[in-house]
Design a protein around this motif. Structure first.
Motif, short mmCIF file in Angstrom:
data_model
loop_
_atom_site.label_atom_id
_atom_site.label_comp_id
_atom_site.label_asym_id
_atom_site.label_seq_id
_atom_site.Cartn_x
_atom_site.Cartn_y
_atom_site.Cartn_z
N THR A 77 42.31 68.52 22.96
CA THR A 77 42.44 67.07 23.08
C THR A 77 42.80 66.67 24.51
O THR A 77 42.26 65.70 25.06
CB THR A 77 43.52 66.54 22.11
OG1 THR A 77 43.20 66.95 20.78
CG2 THR A 77 43.61 65.03 22.17
N VAL A 78 43.70 67.44 25.12
CA VAL A 78 44.10 67.15 26.50
C VAL A 78 42.91 67.29 27.45
O VAL A 78 42.75 66.52 28.40
CB VAL A 78 45.24 68.10 26.94
CG1 VAL A 78 45.53 67.93 28.43
CG2 VAL A 78 46.51 67.81 26.13
N CYS A 79 42.05 68.25 27.16
CA CYS A 79 40.86 68.48 28.01
C CYS A 79 39.91 67.29 28.02
O CYS A 79 39.09 67.16 28.94
CB CYS A 79 40.11 69.72 27.53
SG CYS A 79 40.95 71.27 27.96
N LEU A 80 40.01 66.42 26.99
CA LEU A 80 39.17 65.23 26.97
C LEU A 80 39.49 64.29 28.13
O LEU A 80 38.69 63.41 28.46
CB LEU A 80 39.34 64.48 25.64
CG LEU A 80 38.82 65.20 24.39
CD1 LEU A 80 39.18 64.40 23.15
CD2 LEU A 80 37.31 65.39 24.47
N ALA A 81 40.65 64.47 28.73
CA ALA A 81 41.03 63.62 29.87
C ALA A 81 40.23 63.96 31.13
O ALA A 81 40.13 63.14 32.04
CB ALA A 81 42.53 63.78 30.17
N VAL A 82 39.64 65.16 31.17
CA VAL A 82 38.89 65.58 32.36
C VAL A 82 37.67 64.70 32.61
O VAL A 82 37.51 64.15 33.70
CB VAL A 82 38.50 67.07 32.24
CG1 VAL A 82 37.62 67.47 33.43
CG2 VAL A 82 39.74 67.95 32.19
N PRO A 83 36.76 64.53 31.61
CA PRO A 83 35.63 63.63 31.86
C PRO A 83 36.05 62.19 32.10
O PRO A 83 35.39 61.47 32.85
CB PRO A 83 34.77 63.76 30.59
CG PRO A 83 35.69 64.31 29.56
CD PRO A 83 36.66 65.18 30.29
N VAL A 88 36.61 57.47 36.18
CA VAL A 88 37.64 56.43 36.26
C VAL A 88 37.11 55.16 36.91
O VAL A 88 37.54 54.04 36.58
CB VAL A 88 38.88 56.97 37.02
CG1 VAL A 88 38.56 57.22 38.49
CG2 VAL A 88 40.05 56.01 36.87
N GLN A 89 36.16 55.27 37.84
CA GLN A 89 35.60 54.09 38.49
C GLN A 89 34.83 53.22 37.49
O GLN A 89 34.88 51.99 37.55
CB GLN A 89 34.68 54.51 39.64
CG GLN A 89 35.40 55.18 40.81
CD GLN A 89 36.48 54.29 41.41
OE1 GLN A 89 36.31 53.07 41.54
NE2 GLN A 89 37.60 54.89 41.78
N ILE A 90 34.12 53.87 36.58
CA ILE A 90 33.40 53.13 35.55
C ILE A 90 34.39 52.45 34.62
O ILE A 90 34.18 51.31 34.18
CB ILE A 90 32.47 54.08 34.76
CG1 ILE A 90 31.37 54.61 35.67
CG2 ILE A 90 31.88 53.38 33.55
CD1 ILE A 90 30.43 55.58 35.01
N GLY A 208 31.07 60.66 26.73
CA GLY A 208 32.21 61.46 26.31
C GLY A 208 33.52 60.92 26.84
O GLY A 208 34.54 60.89 26.14
N ALA A 209 33.51 60.48 28.09
CA ALA A 209 34.71 59.94 28.72
C ALA A 209 35.16 58.65 28.02
O ALA A 209 36.35 58.47 27.72
CB ALA A 209 34.47 59.67 30.20
N MET A 210 34.22 57.76 27.76
CA MET A 210 34.55 56.49 27.10
C MET A 210 35.01 56.72 25.66
O MET A 210 35.89 56.03 25.15
CB MET A 210 33.34 55.56 27.12
CG MET A 210 32.91 55.09 28.50
SD MET A 210 34.23 54.19 29.39
CE MET A 210 34.74 55.44 30.59
N VAL A 216 42.40 57.17 22.08
CA VAL A 216 43.78 56.82 22.41
C VAL A 216 44.07 55.36 22.13
O VAL A 216 45.03 55.02 21.42
CB VAL A 216 44.07 57.14 23.90
CG1 VAL A 216 45.50 56.74 24.25
CG2 VAL A 216 43.83 58.61 24.18
N ILE A 217 43.23 54.48 22.67
CA ILE A 217 43.49 53.04 22.54
C ILE A 217 43.31 52.57 21.09
O ILE A 217 44.11 51.78 20.58
CB ILE A 217 42.57 52.24 23.48
CG1 ILE A 217 42.86 52.61 24.93
CG2 ILE A 217 42.75 50.74 23.26
CD1 ILE A 217 42.05 51.87 25.96
#
Length: 233
Positions: A77-83, A88-90, A208-210, A216-217
């Motif tokens: 789950t923590v690894c999902l923060a990588v993408p 982050v700019q998007i 994947g990032a979104m 979380v949200i």
């Protein structure tokens, strides 16, 4: 058969081996057939259940070894923060649309459960158990327990929701001509939590990032909205 049960019962790692083997087989089957409904998680669950029933082994015996996979859930789950970090700019660029989308999606999911249970005159315990259906299991169990729901029902419906979301994702996006990567990622994460995120990663890194952000949200929003909706039935 009894000899096999005895051998497996004395082994600490056969449950782990069975889980990995079933999942690899399911991935191979999906790759071979290209059929959307043959979701690797769904297929592996069916294979494992069929094996346990066929051999006559209870879940607790199986879970002695399979539980080691659970330890990987947190770092995964923590690894999902990588993408998410890479995109982050998007995230900053589409922040307003992202927040509105997640709030709308979360509210729609909860309201739909309310309307369905109201029409079907469902027991309040069922209603409380279904409210957190679209968020990740760890948060969903906490919400369900706090509201007075049945955590077993909650876990089951969360898994079903995630698998169903992953199965129909591509068809829904194609049907409604949803092509924007941010929209696809938010939709999958908000409706199908971690399983949806694994599917979103198949679409691309932005999706994947979104989707990981949505987990979380959406979880936080559900914690706030679900108790308010619980009192309406």
């Amino acid at each position: 058969m009894s000899a096999l049960r005895e051998i497996l019962g004395n082994s600490q790692y056969w449950g782990l081996t069975l889980s990995i083997g079933a999942y690899l087989f399911a991935c191979w089957l999906k790759q071979k057939t290209k059929l959307a409904f043959l979701n690797p998680i769904l297929v592996s669950v069916i294979v494992i259940i069929a094996f346990l029933l066929g051999v006559g082994i209870d879940y607790d015996t199986y879970n002695k070894g399979a539980q080691f996979i659970t330890f990987l859930l947190t770092p995964a789950t923590v690894c999902l923060a990588v993408p998410l970090y890479k995109q982050v700019q998007i995230l900053i660029k589409h922040l307003d649309a992202i927040l509105i989308s997640l709030f709308s999606g979360c509210l729609a999911g909860i309201v739909s459960i309310f309307i369905m249970c109201l029409i079907m005159k469902a027991d309040p315990v069922i209603y409380y158990s279904l409210l957190p259906k679209s968020i990740t299991t760890a948060i969903a169990i906490g919400v369900s327990d706090k509201l007075g729901g049945n955590s077993t029902i909650t876990v089951g419906i969360v898994i079903i929701t995630g698998i169903l979301g992953a199965i129909i994702a591509k068809s829904i996006c194609k049907l409604f001509k949803i092509k924007h990567p941010v929209a696809i990622g938010l939709a999958l994460g908000n409706s199908a939590h971690a399983i949806g995120t694994s599917k979103a990663l198949e679409f691309g890194e932005i999706e994947g990032a979104m989707s990981s952000l949505s987990i979380v949200i959406a979880g936080l929003l559900t914690v706030i909205i679900a108790p308010l909706m619980a009192n309406l039935l």
